[in-house]
Design a protein around this motif. Structure first.
Motif: not given
Length: 418
Positions: A233-235, A265-272, A393-411
């Protein structure tokens, strides 16, 4: 895991398996191992110079497959090409010159700045000549027959982090002259892509190296690798802030890819996805500044001032110009996924769509999606964080990220003049 798996590593990015004259996984026919390609408008060029070696040897390196196969190492006799380097360089430049879509070249390795200054100058001179010739070729073509002309040149390197003294006056002089010559033929973006993964890596010497590169007219962008340690968190938010302070624009935050060799080394995609929505969002740039962002890359010497002007005006701690993403087998980068299953040991099975915001080959468009199985469970990942002193407990909401969407590329990265 890496030690146990080395020797049996499969290419995660299947399009990096190159057989000259045959289509790769993305459907591109390439002349040699020196060129890797996923997308129509950009290709990676890996010179047969010292740049094939790398002093970083990061455990998560996407080139581990090539290291294993002996194409990247310090055995220079073994690396000596069967053809002369001048022949390979010429052959590669012909490929870029005659391709109808390519307008962006990423020179990497290994590490682009591992090459001697003279070797790097030889490569840059060849790129400049190729781009100039491609532009001249178009002058005698009908408008509908003209090929894409080069707009962007990038160098991939980690040397500003662990050996910033490499950014010498001699090197900077070569880069500055290339930038001036490139501008005359329509290349509007010259970029150094580096790989800070922690704010603790940003040393005084690194800041000086970045300053020299900016003064030479080369923008500096960053691709963080989102390891377990970096995913705390915050890193990553802190890293973005510190990089902005020295004039570096975050470009990608990459999920560690690979099979079992990178499991620890792998951090699960829901964390991303959690980091994207819950932490990076505080640096999201308001839409009214998007037109201003487009000019930043072309004015690298004033990058620090440009970044600070928006941070102050929008009252944000950093500019969230990066995309949280993962390089997927065959389909390139994406973070648009949904969970379609679980293994018996709790690992998520994710189905990814390709990035619909950028062009792809017909092969990829027909493929549509790709399925991966994460190399460990979310529970395993949280236990690793706990061992590092984090509170799960600071990461509890990770379980809710069962889906995700790629952001738009920065202008900020879309400012190529047409």
């Amino acid at each position: 895991d890496l030690v146990d798996e080395f020797g049996n590593i499969n290419a995660w990015e299947k399009e990096d398996v190159v057989e000259p004259g045959k289509p790769n996984e993305a459907g591109w026919i390439l002349p040699s191992h020196n060129i890797h390609r996923r997308y129509p408008n950009v290709a990676i060029f890996i010179p047969d110079t010292m740049g094939r070696a790398c002093g970083g040897l990061c455990a998560y390196c996407q080139r581990m497959y090539d290291f294993q196969n002996g194409r990247f190492n310090f055995d220079l006799d073994k690396l000596r090409p069967k053809k002369t380097w001048s022949e390979i360089l010429h052959e590669s430049m012909v490929y870029f010159r005659t391709d109808p879509f390519l307008e962006d070249i990423l020179i990497t390795g290994g590490d682009a700045l591992m090459s001697s200054v003279s070797s790097l100058k030889q490569v840059l001179d060849a790129v400049l000549k190729m781009a100039r010739d491609k532009k001249r070729d178009n002058e005698v073509r009908l408008p509908e027959e003209r090929l894409a002309e080069f707009r962007r040149v990038r160098l991939g390197t980690k040397l500003p982090i662990y050996l910033p003294q490499r950014v010498t006056k001699e090197l900077v002089a070569v880069l500055e002259q290339f930038r001036l010559d490139a501008k005359e033929i329509g290349i509007s973006q010259c970029i150094i892509q580096t790989h800070f993964s922690s704010a603790m890596e940003v040393s005084v010497d690194s800041a000086k190296a970045v300053r020299r590169l900016l003064d030479a007219g080369w923008a500096v962008t960053n691709q963080e690798v989102f390891t377990v340690a970096a995913s705390r968190r915050g890193h990553t938010a802190k890293l973005r802030q510190v990089l902005n302070d020295i004039g570096v624009l975050p470009y990608y935050t990459f999920t560690v890819k690979g099979f079992k060799e990178n499991r620890e080394l792998f951090a699960n995609n829901p964390r991303s996805m959690q980091e994207q929505n819950e932490e990076k969002s505080i640096g999201r740039v308001d839409y009214r500044y998007h037109s201003t962002l487009r000019s930043f890359i072309a004015d690298a010497p004033n990058m620090v001032e440009h970044i600070e002007s928006i941070r102050s005006a929008d009252e944000v701690p950093f500019l969230a110009t990066d995309r949280n993403t993962i390089n997927l087998p065959g389909v390139g980068k994406s973070n648009t996924y949904r969970t379609i299953g679980l293994t018996s040991d709790g690992r998520r099975i994710l189905e990814f769509e390709f990035d619909h915001t950028r062009p792809h080959s017909l092969v990829i468009e027909k493929m549509g999606s790709v399925v991966i199985i994460e190399s460990k469970s979310v529970a395993h990942y949280l236990r690793q964080l706990q061992q590092m002193g984090e509170d799960p407990a600071e990461y509890a909401s990770i379980w809710g990220y069962s889906a995700g969407r790629l952001e738009a590329r920065s202008t900020v990265f879309e400012g190529m003049s047409k």
